[in-house]
Design a protein around this motif. Structure first.
Motif, PDB file in Angstrom:
ATOM      1  N   ASN A 279       8.595   1.088  -0.229  1.00 43.83           N
ATOM      2  CA  ASN A 279       7.464   1.931  -0.624  1.00 43.83           C
ATOM      3  C   ASN A 279       7.604   2.503  -2.026  1.00 43.83           C
ATOM      4  OD1 ASN A 279       9.533   3.642   0.062  1.00 43.83           O
ATOM      5  ND2 ASN A 279       8.304   5.001   1.349  1.00 43.83           N
ATOM      6  N   ASP A 280       8.746   2.241  -2.717  1.00 46.56           N
ATOM      7  CA  ASP A 280       8.817   2.566  -4.142  1.00 46.56           C
ATOM      8  C   ASP A 280       7.940   1.623  -4.962  1.00 46.56           C
ATOM      9  OD1 ASP A 280      10.682   4.467  -3.488  1.00 46.56           O
ATOM     10  OD2 ASP A 280      12.401   3.375  -4.301  1.00 46.56           O
ATOM     11  N   TRP A 281       7.741   0.421  -4.440  1.00 50.25           N
ATOM     12  CA  TRP A 281       7.045  -0.623  -5.192  1.00 50.25           C
ATOM     13  C   TRP A 281       5.706  -1.021  -4.571  1.00 50.25           C
ATOM     14  CZ3 TRP A 281       9.715  -1.455  -9.567  1.00 50.25           C
ATOM     15  CH2 TRP A 281      11.080  -1.185  -9.569  1.00 50.25           C
ATOM     16  N   LEU A 282       5.583  -0.839  -3.274  1.00 52.37           N
ATOM     17  CA  LEU A 282       4.406  -1.321  -2.548  1.00 52.37           C
ATOM     18  C   LEU A 282       3.670  -0.148  -1.907  1.00 52.37           C
ATOM     19  CD1 LEU A 282       6.433  -4.182  -0.921  1.00 52.37           C
ATOM     20  CD2 LEU A 282       4.768  -4.476  -2.764  1.00 52.37           C
ATOM     21  N   ASP A 283       2.361  -0.219  -1.915  1.00 55.21           N
ATOM     22  CA  ASP A 283       1.512   0.878  -1.468  1.00 55.21           C
ATOM     23  C   ASP A 283       1.077   0.631  -0.022  1.00 55.21           C
ATOM     24  OD1 ASP A 283      -0.397   2.815  -1.061  1.00 55.21           O
ATOM     25  OD2 ASP A 283      -1.364   2.554  -3.007  1.00 55.21           O
TER      26      ASP A 283
ATOM     27  N   GLN B  73       2.334   2.156  -9.313  1.00 57.37           N
ATOM     28  CA  GLN B  73       2.250   1.109  -8.290  1.00 57.37           C
ATOM     29  C   GLN B  73       1.154   0.123  -8.655  1.00 57.37           C
ATOM     30  OE1 GLN B  73       2.074   3.223  -4.464  1.00 57.37           O
ATOM     31  NE2 GLN B  73       4.196   2.614  -4.135  1.00 57.37           N
TER      32      GLN B  73
ATOM     33  N   SER C 173       0.966  -6.077  -1.241  1.00 57.99           N
ATOM     34  CA  SER C 173       1.612  -5.020  -0.456  1.00 57.99           C
ATOM     35  C   SER C 173       1.663  -5.392   1.014  1.00 57.99           C
ATOM     36  CB  SER C 173       0.859  -3.698  -0.639  1.00 57.99           C
ATOM     37  OG  SER C 173       0.941  -3.227  -1.971  1.00 57.99           O
TER      38      SER C 173
ATOM     39  N   TYR D  49       6.458  -6.457 -11.094  1.00 57.26           N
ATOM     40  CA  TYR D  49       7.033  -5.380 -11.909  1.00 57.26           C
ATOM     41  C   TYR D  49       7.994  -5.932 -12.961  1.00 57.26           C
ATOM     42  CZ  TYR D  49       4.951  -2.336  -8.449  1.00 57.26           C
ATOM     43  OH  TYR D  49       4.049  -1.694  -7.633  1.00 57.26           O
TER      44      TYR D  49
ATOM     45  N   ARG E 209      12.707   4.892  -8.071  1.00 58.59           N
ATOM     46  CA  ARG E 209      12.969   3.456  -8.206  1.00 58.59           C
ATOM     47  C   ARG E 209      14.342   3.203  -8.816  1.00 58.59           C
ATOM     48  NH1 ARG E 209       7.167   1.212 -10.569  1.00 58.59           N
ATOM     49  NH2 ARG E 209       6.081   1.211  -8.550  1.00 58.59           N
TER      50      ARG E 209
END
Length: 553
Positions: A116-120, A179, A186, A273, A524
């Motif tokens: 969840n740091d990268w995906l919503d 994000q 995601s 990213y 992150r």
């Protein structure tokens, strides 16, 4: 190892810890960073009885993270003290069990601790299952699944978000500017949380076959495998051909997921990213080396101290070159932040238990070194390990990135995926070697030994999180010192008295922070070093004069 109990009493660090990370934000980016905290010290009161050979069992108990790895390092320390040369059967069994722990950790860290740091999650819940299925087919044939799969995954994710999933599965404020993943991307990755947990179960079952049902890991038995091990069935552990065949079948299923789903998911996040390959550098790396080869052979991950550029000419990594500065001579401004002396109205931090000590600043020959997956992958690459080179080159080529990109925030994510594939392939080979070893006539499972009256042994191990060293000192058959230098101290260390920042402090510099009250970008960086530790994040905003604090996991 130049750590002296008579000078720095209780330098051993157990992993009951709290991290406080402070940053100064100026013009939207981190201009300065301070990493500090406290750890519970000294296992000696637990292990100070007579030496019995059970120290590796007890060494697991004071640590809340990487328990089995601490037991392995303690076992190696005693074996080095005694002068044991491990039989081939035990070397292979240990390699397999330890590598399976890497896989368990990497899957947990990626899918549960920092996806969840990268995906919503909020975006994943509104994604189109049909578009996600088409997106998956476009990305990789191994990811292809029908719309029904993604629809069912959405239902599971929604149930987790609405239930007791806590911060891991909570739907926070949507639309954080950091994000960039689409709803379909995601959903694609987050839909693999449950399959990843199913694979974890299989990995655990495979690991359990070789380590047995003992309270202490049987493969960490001093001198080799325990007397209770059986080659015909019914022992503890059961190393019969039937049990080993069951282990091989489980590993086949796990390999399919790790190569066909986990690595593509990692590459997908890396591609989205890609700009995070330009930030978060730490410069120097250290690895003790792990997964030893046969007598005279190379380890899967060789040891050394190096940078990405000079990995092929790595300097030897030696505990004797380690210094551990417990009270650096900081400037007053730095000292206030490291000792948490903030202004009026700010949170005050108090530890009433003197067993907790401030973080020290470990250095190897004066260098602040990052430890962990990047160190192992780059080290193996530099030593021309063909499998690791092939995996790393393929991953970097797929994203259009140079080798130097591994020394970055997204590089640490990529290293986990590369290392996981290297481990599952190696485990498959080691299990075949173990079959041949145990099927030979009269295989040697353990070597006899005599515990000495006095001496010192150093045990080196690479946990998933990085380099660990245990030192055990005996006098008159009693443990007078049992010390450990843990991975978190290398990565999260404060700057030393000469002003050299620790790896995390260096990596945080120039990181953009869009919202000081929701510093997702800082998480992150922290999680790619170590996703297990709880921390408090303080953001001092030079532009507004405000200070915000955030509790984070």
């Amino acid at each position: 190892m130049s750590i002296h109990p008579e000078k720095n009493a209780g330098i051993a660090l157990c992993e009951g810890n709290l991290f406080i990370i402070s940053v100064l934000r100026a013009k939207g980016r981190v201009a300065r960073a301070w990493s500090t905290g406290k750890m519970l010290h000294n296992m000696n009161y637990l292990l100070g009885a007579r030496l019995s050979g059970e120290e590796s069992f007890f060494a697991q108990r004071p640590h809340c993270l990487c328990n089995a790895g601490h037991a392995l390092a303690a076992t190696r320390a005693l074996e080095r003290l005694i002068g044991i040369r491990l039989p081939e059967s035990a070397r292979l069994a240990r390699n397999i069990v330890h590598a399976l722990q890497y896989l368990l950790d990497h899957l947990t860290h990626f899918y549960l601790f920092y996806s969840n740091d990268w995906l919503d999650l909020a975006a994943a819940l509104r994604a189109s299952p049909e578009k996600t299925a088409a997106f998956a087919r476009e990305k990789s044939p191994s990811l292809a699944a029908g719309a029904k799969f993604y629809q069912e995954a959405q239902g599971l994710l929604a149930a987790l978000a609405a239930g007791d999933g806590g911060t891991v599965f909570s739907v926070g404020k949507a639309g954080h500017p950091a994000q960039n993943a689409s709803p379909e991307a995601s959903l694609l990755v987050l839909s693999h949380i449950q399959p990843a947990m199913d694979i974890r179960t299989k990995l655990t079952r495979a690991q359990g076959i070789l380590r047995g049902a003992l309270a202490a890991n049987a493969t960490w038995h001093i001198g080799g495998l325990p007397q209770s091990a059986s080659l015909t069935g019914g022992g503890n552990p059961d190393l019969s051909p039937t049990a080993r065949a069951a282990c091989a079948a489980l590993l086949g299923e796990c390999r399919q997921f790790i190569e066909g789903t986990f690595l593509p998911d990692v590459l997908l996040v890396g591609g989205i990213y890609k700009d995070w390959a330009a930030v978060g550098r730490s410069d120097a790396f250290l690895s003790w080396g792990e997964f030893p080869g046969p007598e005279g052979g190379d380890a899967l991950f060789p040891g050394g101290v190096f940078t990405v550029k000079d990995a092929g000419q790595a300097a030897p990594a030696s505990p004797d070159a380690v210094t551990d500065e417990t009270d650096p001579g900081w400037a007053e401004r730095d000292k206030d932040r490291y000792r948490l002396r903030f202004g009026p109205g700010e949170t005050a931090y108090h530890w009433r238990n003197d067993d907790f000590r401030w973080f020290s600043a470990p250095r190897h020959a004066g260098r602040a070194c990052e430890v962990g997956p990047v160190a192992r992958i780059v080290g193996a690459y530099g030593r021309a390990n063909a499998m690791v080179r092939e995996l790393a080159d393929a991953a970097l080529t797929a994203l259009g990135l140079p080798l130097g990109a591994l020394d970055s925030v997204i590089g640490r994510v990529l290293a986990r995926g590369i290392e996981s594939v290297a481990c599952i392939r190696s485990v498959t080979a080691w299990l075949g070697d173990l079959d041949r070893c145990l099927d030979a006539e009269n295989p040697v499972l353990q070597v006899p030994f005599t515990l000495p009256d006095s001496g010192e042994g150093i045990g080196l191990a690479e946990l998933t999180r990085g380099a660990l060293v245990h030192r055990i000192r005996l006098r008159n058959r009693r443990i007078v010192a049992h010390e450990a230098l843990v991975p978190s101290l290398w990565n999260f260390s404060p700057r030393s008295g000469d002003g050299i920042p620790g790896p995390l402090e260096r990596a945080l510099l120039d990181i953009p922070v869009a919202d000081p009250a929701n510093p997702l970008e800082l998480l992150r960086v922290i999680h790619t070093f170590d996703p297990c530790n709880a921390c408090v994040l303080r953001v001092e905003d030079a532009d507004t004069g405000r200070v915000t604090s955030t509790n984070a996991k």
